[in-house]
Design a protein around this motif. Structure first.
Motif, PDB file in Angstrom:
ATOM      1  N   ASP A 199       0.810  -1.226   0.000  1.00 34.43           N
ATOM      2  CA  ASP A 199       0.000   0.000   0.000  1.00 34.43           C
ATOM      3  C   ASP A 199       0.840   1.271   0.000  1.00 34.43           C
ATOM      4  O   ASP A 199       0.290   2.371   0.120  1.00 34.43           O
ATOM      5  N   PHE A 200       2.152   1.148  -0.135  1.00 38.32           N
ATOM      6  CA  PHE A 200       3.003   2.340  -0.161  1.00 38.32           C
ATOM      7  C   PHE A 200       2.634   3.237  -1.344  1.00 38.32           C
ATOM      8  O   PHE A 200       2.353   2.757  -2.446  1.00 38.32           O
ATOM      9  N   LYS A 201       2.684   4.526  -1.104  1.00 38.10           N
ATOM     10  CA  LYS A 201       2.560   5.524  -2.166  1.00 38.10           C
ATOM     11  C   LYS A 201       3.871   6.300  -2.212  1.00 38.10           C
ATOM     12  O   LYS A 201       4.335   6.814  -1.202  1.00 38.10           O
ATOM     13  N   TRP A 202       4.440   6.361  -3.410  1.00 40.29           N
ATOM     14  CA  TRP A 202       5.784   6.895  -3.565  1.00 40.29           C
ATOM     15  C   TRP A 202       5.765   8.316  -4.103  1.00 40.29           C
ATOM     16  O   TRP A 202       5.351   8.562  -5.232  1.00 40.29           O
ATOM     17  N   GLY A 203       6.230   9.244  -3.276  1.00 37.43           N
ATOM     18  CA  GLY A 203       6.393  10.613  -3.718  1.00 37.43           C
ATOM     19  C   GLY A 203       7.734  10.797  -4.420  1.00 37.43           C
ATOM     20  O   GLY A 203       8.676  10.030  -4.198  1.00 37.43           O
ATOM     21  N   ASP A 220      15.293  -1.318   5.801  1.00 35.94           N
ATOM     22  CA  ASP A 220      13.862  -1.037   5.905  1.00 35.94           C
ATOM     23  C   ASP A 220      13.525   0.422   5.640  1.00 35.94           C
ATOM     24  O   ASP A 220      12.412   0.869   5.898  1.00 35.94           O
ATOM     25  N   PHE A 221      14.458   1.190   5.095  1.00 38.06           N
ATOM     26  CA  PHE A 221      14.233   2.592   4.735  1.00 38.06           C
ATOM     27  C   PHE A 221      13.716   2.638   3.303  1.00 38.06           C
ATOM     28  O   PHE A 221      14.437   2.331   2.363  1.00 38.06           O
ATOM     29  N   ALA A 222      12.460   2.994   3.128  1.00 32.85           N
ATOM     30  CA  ALA A 222      11.808   2.946   1.808  1.00 32.85           C
ATOM     31  C   ALA A 222      12.148   4.206   1.021  1.00 32.85           C
ATOM     32  O   ALA A 222      11.385   5.174   0.967  1.00 32.85           O
ATOM     33  N   PHE A 223      13.292   4.180   0.378  1.00 32.11           N
ATOM     34  CA  PHE A 223      13.839   5.341  -0.316  1.00 32.11           C
ATOM     35  C   PHE A 223      14.671   4.850  -1.486  1.00 32.11           C
ATOM     36  O   PHE A 223      15.485   3.930  -1.336  1.00 32.11           O
ATOM     37  N   ILE A 224      14.470   5.431  -2.681  1.00 33.81           N
ATOM     38  CA  ILE A 224      15.196   4.988  -3.868  1.00 33.81           C
ATOM     39  C   ILE A 224      15.614   6.204  -4.706  1.00 33.81           C
ATOM     40  O   ILE A 224      14.795   6.774  -5.438  1.00 33.81           O
ATOM     41  N   PRO A 225      16.868   6.636  -4.644  1.00 34.66           N
ATOM     42  CA  PRO A 225      17.335   7.672  -5.580  1.00 34.66           C
ATOM     43  C   PRO A 225      17.312   7.115  -6.999  1.00 34.66           C
ATOM     44  O   PRO A 225      17.742   5.982  -7.229  1.00 34.66           O
ATOM     45  N   ALA A 231      14.499  11.365  -6.506  1.00 34.94           N
ATOM     46  CA  ALA A 231      14.411  10.144  -5.705  1.00 34.94           C
ATOM     47  C   ALA A 231      12.954   9.864  -5.382  1.00 34.94           C
ATOM     48  O   ALA A 231      12.133  10.789  -5.265  1.00 34.94           O
ATOM     49  N   PHE A 232      12.624   8.582  -5.249  1.00 37.59           N
ATOM     50  CA  PHE A 232      11.312   8.177  -4.749  1.00 37.59           C
ATOM     51  C   PHE A 232      11.416   7.933  -3.246  1.00 37.59           C
ATOM     52  O   PHE A 232      12.393   7.358  -2.765  1.00 37.59           O
ATOM     53  N   TRP A 233      10.390   8.378  -2.527  1.00 40.82           N
ATOM     54  CA  TRP A 233      10.325   8.050  -1.103  1.00 40.82           C
ATOM     55  C   TRP A 233       8.895   7.722  -0.743  1.00 40.82           C
ATOM     56  O   TRP A 233       7.948   8.317  -1.259  1.00 40.82           O
ATOM     57  N   ALA A 234       8.726   6.730   0.101  1.00 43.92           N
ATOM     58  CA  ALA A 234       7.394   6.245   0.441  1.00 43.92           C
ATOM     59  C   ALA A 234       6.777   7.093   1.544  1.00 43.92           C
ATOM     60  O   ALA A 234       7.446   7.471   2.503  1.00 43.92           O
ATOM     61  N   GLY A 235       5.507   7.399   1.347  1.00 46.23           N
ATOM     62  CA  GLY A 235       4.761   8.076   2.399  1.00 46.23           C
ATOM     63  C   GLY A 235       4.621   9.565   2.242  1.00 46.23           C
ATOM     64  O   GLY A 235       4.024  10.222   3.105  1.00 46.23           O
ATOM     65  N   GLY A 236       5.140  10.138   1.185  1.00 46.49           N
ATOM     66  CA  GLY A 236       5.051  11.586   1.004  1.00 46.49           C
ATOM     67  C   GLY A 236       4.576  11.965  -0.376  1.00 46.49           C
ATOM     68  O   GLY A 236       4.412  11.122  -1.258  1.00 46.49           O
ATOM     69  N   SER A 237       4.374  13.238  -0.569  1.00 50.39           N
ATOM     70  CA  SER A 237       3.918  13.758  -1.860  1.00 50.39           C
ATOM     71  C   SER A 237       5.108  14.221  -2.687  1.00 50.39           C
ATOM     72  O   SER A 237       6.235  14.295  -2.187  1.00 50.39           O
ATOM     73  N   ASP A 238       4.875  14.526  -3.950  1.00 48.74           N
ATOM     74  CA  ASP A 238       5.920  15.081  -4.791  1.00 48.74           C
ATOM     75  C   ASP A 238       6.292  16.463  -4.265  1.00 48.74           C
ATOM     76  O   ASP A 238       5.418  17.285  -3.976  1.00 48.74           O
ATOM     77  N   GLN A 239       7.592  16.735  -4.168  1.00 47.31           N
ATOM     78  CA  GLN A 239       8.020  18.039  -3.642  1.00 47.31           C
ATOM     79  C   GLN A 239       9.480  18.299  -3.965  1.00 47.31           C
ATOM     80  O   GLN A 239      10.233  17.374  -4.281  1.00 47.31           O
TER      81      GLN A 239
END
Length: 272
Positions: A199-203, A220-225, A231-239
């Motif tokens: 259910d992750f949403k990637w900002g 376990d850090f959901a982050f992908i440059p 970079a994509f990060w889980a749980g936030g909006s585009d910014q």
């Protein structure tokens, strides 16, 4: 995302009064193929894909890599050995179920879509695959011994023919090579742990000043440059983020790195 999947070489799996055990390897050496590798079995296996690494290339078609063991910064091509593990999982995994996960992720990083049109599950699935593969790379996977099984008595050539056809085999003494167990366990873990990130949403975050660092793995850090600036990060909006915010993110990447981290140009990457 939290999935405790790191293999434990000394583990004993109990099944039907101990019919299955896990045997620690005597050393970390990979099993070489027949000379010249006639079946073209995968030896160098990327835990983070070569294509994803190439999106950080400089004008020389290389990235800068900080080797944590030596403290040296070196320039490397995406096929450099530092980015790979050697036959940690089997051919069935390498050319089978892993490929569509990689391809779906590549579509997302090659053609950035709006938040609503983004394939969030494709990003999540790849994030989980990357973590699992990196864990097995670091974890010294072990051979499996099937008690009461005599083995197939195959020659090495026959074994490689079978593996090239996505099959596995049992050797004398009931030994199953660690890569077959790893390939199967990674597949099982993808299914088992999927509920943690499905259910992750990637900002999408964009660095306004400076560039991203990429760790060899993020746990376990959901982050992908995905590029020097994105970079994509889980749980936030585009910014968009400031240089100070980027420095904090890069600090996290450095702290997560186990063997190396890389970037287009490390001197362009602020670290808090």
């Amino acid at each position: 995302m939290k999935a405790d999947v790191k293999p434990k070489p000394s583990l004993v799996i109990t099944a039907e009064r101990g019919l299955i055990t896990v045997r620690q390897k005597k050393d970390m050496a990979y099993e070489p193929t027949i000379k010249k590798n006639p079946r073209q079995l995968a030896i160098e296996q990327h835990f983070h894909t070569a294509h994803a690494i190439s999106l950080f290339y400089d004008s020389d078609q290389k990235v800068e890599v900080m080797e944590l063991s030596s403290g040296a910064i070196v320039k490397r091509h995406k096929r450099a050995k530092i980015f790979s593990t050697k036959r940690t999982w089997d051919q069935r995994a390498e050319t089978g179920y892993m490929v569509p996960i990689e391809n779906a992720f590549h579509k997302e990083i090659d053609d950035i879509k709006s938040f609503s049109d983004r394939n969030h599950q494709a990003i999540s699935k790849y994030c989980l695959l990357w973590r699992l593969r990196h864990d097995y790379h670091l974890g010294s996977p072990a051979d499996v011994v099937l008690k009461g099984v005599s083995g197939s008595g195959l020659t090495k050539e026959q074994e490689e023919i079978l593996e090239s056809k996505n099959a596995s085999f049992v050797r004398d003494g009931g030994v199953v090579a660690s890569r077959f167990a790893s390939g199967l366990q990674i597949q099982i873990s993808l299914d088992r742990d999927w509920h943690m990130c499905s259910d992750f949403k990637w900002g999408l975050i964009e660095a306004q000043d400076g560039e991203f660092i990429v760790a060899d793995g993020y746990g376990d850090f959901a982050f992908i440059p995905i590029s020097p600036k994105l970079a994509f990060w889980a749980g936030g909006s585009d910014q968009k983020i400031s240089r100070q915010q980027l420095a904090e993110v890069n600090k996290e990447s450095v702290s997560r790195a186990k063997e190396y981290y890389f970037a287009r140009k490390i001197s362009e990457c602020p670290i808090a």
